[in-house]
Design a protein around this motif. Structure first.
Motif, mmCIF file in Angstrom:
data_model
loop_
_atom_site.group_PDB
_atom_site.id
_atom_site.type_symbol
_atom_site.label_atom_id
_atom_site.label_comp_id
_atom_site.label_asym_id
_atom_site.label_seq_id
_atom_site.Cartn_x
_atom_site.Cartn_y
_atom_site.Cartn_z
ATOM 1 N N ARG A 1 -0.912 -4.459 9.108
ATOM 2 C CA ARG A 1 -1.896 -5.496 8.883
ATOM 3 C C ARG A 1 -2.325 -5.619 7.425
ATOM 4 N NH1 ARG A 1 -8.047 -4.557 10.736
ATOM 5 N NH2 ARG A 1 -9.048 -6.399 9.824
ATOM 6 N N ARG A 2 -2.748 -4.526 6.800
ATOM 7 C CA ARG A 2 -3.450 -4.592 5.520
ATOM 8 C C ARG A 2 -2.536 -4.367 4.310
ATOM 9 N NH1 ARG A 2 -9.213 -3.740 6.441
ATOM 10 N NH2 ARG A 2 -9.606 -2.906 8.529
ATOM 11 N N GLY A 3 -2.890 -5.015 3.199
ATOM 12 C CA GLY A 3 -2.271 -4.700 1.919
ATOM 13 C C GLY A 3 -1.448 -5.806 1.299
ATOM 14 N N MET A 4 -1.103 -6.857 2.068
ATOM 15 C CA MET A 4 -0.263 -7.923 1.527
ATOM 16 C C MET A 4 -1.129 -9.080 1.058
ATOM 17 S SD MET A 4 3.164 -9.521 3.238
ATOM 18 C CE MET A 4 2.513 -10.951 4.058
ATOM 19 N N GLY A 5 -0.758 -9.670 -0.089
ATOM 20 C CA GLY A 5 -1.480 -10.818 -0.627
ATOM 21 C C GLY A 5 -0.523 -11.848 -1.192
ATOM 22 N N ASP A 6 -1.059 -12.903 -1.775
ATOM 23 C CA ASP A 6 -0.236 -13.982 -2.316
ATOM 24 C C ASP A 6 0.710 -13.487 -3.412
ATOM 25 O OD1 ASP A 6 -1.503 -15.690 -0.620
ATOM 26 O OD2 ASP A 6 -2.806 -16.607 -2.130
ATOM 27 N N GLU A 7 0.292 -12.430 -4.140
ATOM 28 C CA GLU A 7 1.121 -11.927 -5.235
ATOM 29 C C GLU A 7 2.493 -11.468 -4.750
ATOM 30 O OE1 GLU A 7 -0.338 -8.424 -7.135
ATOM 31 O OE2 GLU A 7 -0.594 -7.299 -5.279
ATOM 32 N N HIS A 8 2.606 -11.126 -3.488
ATOM 33 C CA HIS A 8 3.884 -10.635 -2.959
ATOM 34 C C HIS A 8 4.860 -11.761 -2.651
ATOM 35 C CE1 HIS A 8 1.037 -7.281 -1.918
ATOM 36 N NE2 HIS A 8 1.985 -6.626 -2.541
ATOM 37 N N GLU A 9 4.337 -12.968 -2.522
ATOM 38 C CA GLU A 9 5.164 -14.148 -2.253
ATOM 39 C C GLU A 9 6.087 -13.921 -1.052
ATOM 40 O OE1 GLU A 9 7.116 -14.938 -5.971
ATOM 41 O OE2 GLU A 9 5.343 -15.881 -6.837
ATOM 42 N N LEU A 10 5.468 -13.456 0.040
ATOM 43 C CA LEU A 10 6.225 -13.128 1.246
ATOM 44 C C LEU A 10 5.689 -13.899 2.441
ATOM 45 C CD1 LEU A 10 6.379 -9.234 0.856
ATOM 46 C CD2 LEU A 10 8.327 -10.806 0.667
ATOM 47 N N PRO A 11 6.572 -14.248 3.376
ATOM 48 C CA PRO A 11 6.119 -14.783 4.666
ATOM 49 C C PRO A 11 5.633 -13.626 5.538
ATOM 50 C CG PRO A 11 8.495 -14.612 4.644
ATOM 51 C CD PRO A 11 8.035 -14.180 3.281
ATOM 52 N N LEU A 12 5.343 -13.901 6.784
ATOM 53 C CA LEU A 12 4.871 -12.840 7.678
ATOM 54 C C LEU A 12 5.956 -11.807 7.959
ATOM 55 C CD1 LEU A 12 2.863 -14.814 10.384
ATOM 56 C CD2 LEU A 12 2.019 -13.707 8.322
ATOM 57 N N ASP A 13 7.197 -12.226 7.922
ATOM 58 C CA ASP A 13 8.313 -11.361 8.299
ATOM 59 C C ASP A 13 9.233 -11.185 7.094
ATOM 60 O OD1 ASP A 13 7.311 -11.925 11.006
ATOM 61 O OD2 ASP A 13 8.412 -13.815 10.776
ATOM 62 N N PHE A 14 9.662 -9.952 6.851
ATOM 63 C CA PHE A 14 10.538 -9.687 5.710
ATOM 64 C C PHE A 14 11.171 -8.312 5.889
ATOM 65 C CE2 PHE A 14 6.254 -8.316 4.779
ATOM 66 C CZ PHE A 14 6.402 -7.067 4.203
ATOM 67 N N MET A 15 12.044 -7.958 4.983
ATOM 68 C CA MET A 15 12.638 -6.622 4.964
ATOM 69 C C MET A 15 11.934 -5.811 3.882
ATOM 70 S SD MET A 15 14.750 -6.863 7.448
ATOM 71 C CE MET A 15 15.464 -5.223 7.333
ATOM 72 N N PHE A 16 11.428 -4.682 4.267
ATOM 73 C CA PHE A 16 10.709 -3.768 3.372
ATOM 74 C C PHE A 16 11.680 -2.665 2.988
ATOM 75 C CE2 PHE A 16 6.664 -0.856 3.256
ATOM 76 C CZ PHE A 16 6.738 -0.802 1.874
ATOM 77 N N GLN A 17 11.905 -2.492 1.676
ATOM 78 C CA GLN A 17 12.964 -1.596 1.206
ATOM 79 C C GLN A 17 12.394 -0.528 0.274
ATOM 80 O OE1 GLN A 17 16.946 -3.149 0.014
ATOM 81 N NE2 GLN A 17 16.385 -2.387 -2.016
ATOM 82 N N SER A 18 12.808 0.710 0.487
ATOM 83 C CA SER A 18 12.477 1.787 -0.449
ATOM 84 C C SER A 18 13.501 1.822 -1.576
ATOM 85 C CB SER A 18 12.450 3.133 0.276
ATOM 86 O OG SER A 18 11.344 3.235 1.140
ATOM 87 N N ASN A 19 13.225 2.639 -2.584
ATOM 88 C CA ASN A 19 14.104 2.627 -3.762
ATOM 89 C C ASN A 19 15.459 3.282 -3.521
ATOM 90 O OD1 ASN A 19 12.989 5.200 -3.581
ATOM 91 N ND2 ASN A 19 12.811 5.470 -5.792
ATOM 92 N N ASP A 20 15.665 3.905 -2.365
ATOM 93 C CA ASP A 20 16.981 4.452 -2.042
ATOM 94 C C ASP A 20 17.818 3.476 -1.225
ATOM 95 O OD1 ASP A 20 15.540 4.562 0.325
ATOM 96 O OD2 ASP A 20 16.529 6.395 0.995
ATOM 97 N N GLY A 21 17.274 2.281 -0.950
ATOM 98 C CA GLY A 21 17.993 1.277 -0.169
ATOM 99 C C GLY A 21 17.635 1.250 1.298
ATOM 100 N N SER A 22 16.854 2.221 1.779
ATOM 101 C CA SER A 22 16.428 2.220 3.183
ATOM 102 C C SER A 22 15.581 0.982 3.454
ATOM 103 C CB SER A 22 15.605 3.472 3.490
ATOM 104 O OG SER A 22 16.352 4.641 3.248
ATOM 105 N N LYS A 23 15.760 0.390 4.643
ATOM 106 C CA LYS A 23 15.033 -0.835 4.962
ATOM 107 C C LYS A 23 14.477 -0.802 6.380
ATOM 108 C CE LYS A 23 18.398 -3.729 3.437
ATOM 109 N NZ LYS A 23 19.092 -5.012 3.144
ATOM 110 N N VAL A 24 13.327 -1.468 6.535
ATOM 111 C CA VAL A 24 12.791 -1.732 7.870
ATOM 112 C C VAL A 24 12.424 -3.214 7.946
ATOM 113 C CG1 VAL A 24 11.913 0.564 8.434
ATOM 114 C CG2 VAL A 24 10.494 -0.993 7.096
#
Length: 866
Positions: A146-169
């Motif tokens: 729920r918390r932490g996302m704002g307009d600065e991220h320029e993201l829709p509700l759904d996206f792929m979240f990636q760590s710096n090793d390439g792992s994604k959820v």
């Protein structure tokens, strides 16, 4: 065609908050009875139990007769539990804590039919950049928050979240909250005249927002449920009512079904890398890390004790044939996980007291386990001359500084290691009696007297993950050093002396002087347990005029500082500029002979109300960003975010201050030089000063309420319970507030070095003397204990391959009866000898020679087989 509103039926459950865990347990007891009945009889089809297992564990502990019923519901995918034990704090919970929170949750859920594979954090105050790689290691590929996302991220509700090793959820965000639609849903007003949510947003507009921002062409996600809400008995009737309404196509779903749709659409989704700590649409309470610092300090101690001391000692003993008891390990992590929730000790005093007791239980268990295991080795050795067994629980070979109590029958003694005398400093000595205590000391047996000696010594080149013996020879000492007074302190790296305005630091490598390099800053705090907030009429006080004494202890040099901070006793006095309170400050600064970390330890004895106290460390480094450690990496954070100038105009819910969580270390860097701080206590920092050169470390905040409305940094309703203001006088921290930090300057460093420097600084002495003079040196040593069945050696080493000692170390433990080490690569991609990588449960993943930047690696192949 109307867009489909995919509804999932859930409850959000805080085990404690403005209520106690006992309040929660009573509500839970009857909620679960109703839930089981509703699912078994088909009154409802599915229910999501908030992504955590602690509540299920509590219920089944009371109602063991329901275990099979619950197991059947979970197995048939009607009831969804896990994967977390409890909802965690995303920023001041260590990597090993996150891992064990998930392990405890998933292992428990799997006993009862299977764990949900949706990482679900509906109320954590922001999200760590390392979550995707941690989740992937647990077989989790979907994340709902729920918390932490704002307009600065320029993201829709759904996206792929990636760590710096390439792992994604795959991610779906609960942009409007997890319970905003529940009341109008129940009242049949959701699609017309639904009213406003608790932040004043129009609920009809919120529904449209979810519909418009969903990346799925015909679907969006709609949660129905709220805090501690029971089963909605007429859920199916309400669903039918809204299906006939026609505004949206309302249909029940499970989070698994919905997140599968998101993952199936992965090729069309944006990819984001970084942390989520933006308070535009949801409060993230950036300054929550400094509330009830006493609780947070103790939780930090448990994390370090377990990951860097207890588990490695247990792994060494396991390799020698002594069973690794996973259940006692799980018990400690479970206690800690239940105490380390997202609320960060923002509770009533009664609840915080219970959390403190629970955390203390976890610490007591961990510390007693450490002592038992070291003692087990010490008493099993065939030696009679009071051997001290000591451990290097880190994988690196290092000069090991031991600070400990040594017991001797004579006033003088030598320490011997590998048949060589070891120089030591006798810091203090106390004559004690070890016989039966009597009222008249004239009846004491002279032969029962002994000496308790507090000493410091350094053993050079101690191999990693090993134990060795140090012998006490009671003879005239040839290598004992008695501390002497000096005019300054210095080591290979630094020189510190008293200047005209505080303390001056000389950095030898760069030939740089920093005047007044540390000082205390005291200012007003009109906030609450959730947030610091500056008062309308502040008064900032600076203190650096200490009384100083310098002492040379051979292996280390110590500077002792004492002073009185004069400050206002409360906010009214601050408005009137009255310095009518006196708070005592005591600090020791220690330089070990060959180590690049300056140890700063002490206490601030607080007698004042509603203020914030920080220790400020000056550096010569001007930067725009700080570098802070995360669970398994590091992150750049802005020192002066541009949005600060316009957040009020844009109606953000909270000021996006550059006050950041401090998990382990923070530094400023330029031209491959780094100067920073390591924490063993405080959990919050801010970069301040002209040119943003100085690191302000929050020692504590003194506030008196759980939540307050209309703060300067957080306009609007009170956080927490909006309808009631709850006093929390214990949060004023009228006590000795202890702190401990390390300060460092390094040149030509890599990021793995910084992590391992942190590890070495926070790892305590691991040593135990086999002696009978003081049977209650620790409470557990009064108990008789059997020696180990197998014959053991005077030293034991798990030889670590050198290529792994250069990685960032996390822990050594046992998984599936194999000793494994976990590390991560905080630098660029590197090549090693071929290793088998394991997941966080010990299952084989793949063979590899490449370790990616940021990658977590758990492996049994770290040992160099001779």
């Amino acid at each position: 065609m109307a867009k489909k509103a995919n509804i999932y039926h859930h409850t959000h459950w805080d085990n404690e908050w403005y209520f106690t865990e006992e309040d929660s347990l009573i509500q839970l007891n009857y909620h679960m009875k109703e839930l089981i009945e509703a699912l078994e009889t088909g009154i409802i089809d599915y229910f999501f139990l908030d992504g955590q297992t602690a509540i299920l564990e509590d219920y089944l502990e009371l109602h063991q007769e329901d275990k099979e019923r619950v197991k059947k519901l979970i197995s048939s995918k009607k009831l969804f539990v896990g994967p977390f034990l409890s909802q965690i704090d995303s920023f001041i919970t260590s990597g090993e804590s996150v891992i064990n929170n998930l392990r405890c949750g998933m292992n428990y859920a799997n006993q009862y039919g299977g764990s949900s594979k949706i990482a679900y954090l509906p109320d954590s105050f922001g999200q760590s950049q390392d979550y995707p790689k941690i989740f992937n290691e647990c077989g989790i590929h979907s994340f709902v928050f729920r918390r932490g996302m704002g307009d600065e991220h320029e993201l829709p509700l759904d996206f792929m979240f990636q760590s710096n090793d390439g792992s994604k959820v795959g991610v779906t965000t609960l942009n409007c909250g997890y319970g905003f639609a529940t009341d109008p849903f129940l009242k049949k007003t959701l699609t017309k005249n639904a009213g406003l949510d608790y932040d004043g947003n129009d609920i009809g507009s919120q529904l449209k927002k979810l519909s418009d921002l969903s990346t799925l062409e015909n679907d969006f996600l709609l949660p129905i449920g709220n805090d501690q809400t029971p089963v909605i008995w007429n859920f199916k009737d309400l669903l039918k009512y809204y299906q006939e309404d026609g505004t949206y196509d309302f249909e029940e779903t499970t989070l698994e079904e919905y997140m599968n749709k998101i993952l199936d659409n992965e090729e069309n989704l944006k990819v984001y890398q970084g942390e989520f700590i933006n308070p535009q649409y949801h409060r993230v309470h950036r300054s929550i890390g400094s509330a009830r610092m006493d609780i947070k300090n103790l939780q930090d101690r448990v994390e370090r004790l377990m990951a860097l001391e207890v588990q490695p000692i247990m792994a060494i003993l396991h390799k020698m044939g002594f069973e690794y008891d996973q259940k006692i390990i799980n018990r400690i992590w479970n206690l800690l996980g239940r105490s380390q929730t997202h609320s960060g000790a923002t509770n009533t005093d009664t609840t915080n007291d219970l959390i403190l007791v629970r955390t203390q239980k976890a610490y007591n268990l961990a510390f007693s386990l450490k002592i038992y295991l070291m003692r087990k080795i010490a008493i099993s050795l065939p030696k009679e001359n009071k051997p001290i067994v000591f451990f290097n629980t880190l994988p690196q070979t290092r000069d090991l500084t031991l600070e400990m109590d040594v017991f001797s029958e004579t006033k003088e003694f030598n320490l011997v290691y590998q048949k060589q005398d070891v120089p030591y400093t006798l810091v203090s000595q106390e004559k004690m009696y070890g016989g039966v205590i009597r009222k008249n000391t004239e009846n004491y047996d002279e032969s029962k007297y002994f000496y308790k000696n507090h000493i410091v010594c350094t053993i050079p080149n101690v191999q990693g993950l090993s134990y060795h013996l140090l012998f006490v020879e009671e003879t005239q000492s040839q290598h004992c050093f008695i501390p002497v007074s000096t005019k300054h302190i210095e080591n290979d790296f630094y020189r510190i002396e008293k200047g005209n305005k505080g303390l001056n630091l000389f950095i030898k490598e760069t030939q740089t002087w920093i005047e007044n390099f540390i000082y205390f800053e005291e200012s007003g705090d009109e906030g609450d347990n959730y947030d610091y907030s500056y008062p309308d009429h502040d008064m900032i006080n600076i203190f650096h005029d200490f009384n100083c004494s310098f002492e040379n202890q051979k292996q280390r040099q110590v500077l002792t500082l004492d002073g009185i901070m004069h400050c206002p006793k409360d906010l009214e006095s601050r408005t009137n500029k009255e310095l009518n309170s006196s708070d005592e400050i005591h600090v020791t600064i220690t330089l070990d002979a060959h180590k690049p970390v300056i140890q700063v330890k002490g206490y601030y004895d607080n007698h004042s109300l509603n203020h914030r106290v920080r220790l400020v460390c000056k550096t010569p480094v001007q930067t725009t960003h700080s570098v802070a450690g995360t669970q398994f990496g590091s992150i750049l954070r802005e020192n002066n975010p541009g949005i600060m100038a316009k957040w009020k105009k844009e109606n953000w819910l909270e000021e996006p201050s550059p006050i950041y969580p401090l998990l382990n270390y923070v530094y400023l860097t330029k031209e491959n030089q780094a100067m920073g701080a390591i924490t063993k206590s405080g959990k919050e920092y801010e970069i301040i000063g002209d040119g943003y050169t100085d690191i302000a470390l929050t020692l504590f905040r003194s506030v008196g309420y759980l939540g307050l409305p209309d703060l300067n940094r957080r306009p609007g309703r009170a956080s927490g319970l909006a309808e009631r203001i709850i006093p929390s006088p214990e949060s004023q921290m009228i006590c000795k507030n202890e702190f401990e930090f390390g300060l460092f300057f390094v040149k030509d460093y890599d990021k793995n070095e910084i992590v391992n420097m942190y590890n070495e600084f926070v790892c305590e002495t691991c040593a135990f003397q086999n002696q009978s003079m003081n049977r209650v040196v620790y409470p557990i040593t009064y108990f008789q204990t059997n020696v180990m069945k197998q014959e053991i050696q005077e030293e034991f080493i798990l030889p670590v391959k050198e290529e792994f000692t250069k990685m960032a170390y996390s822990t050594c433990e046992v998984l599936k009866n194999e000793v494994v080490m976990r590390f991560f690569n905080n630098e660029k991609e590197t090549t090693v000898s071929s290793i088998e990588k394991l997941d966080l449960f010990g299952e084989a993943m793949n063979q590899s020679k490449e370790i990616l930047e940021g990658e977590i690696v758990t492996t049994k192949d770290f040992i160099y087989e001779k």
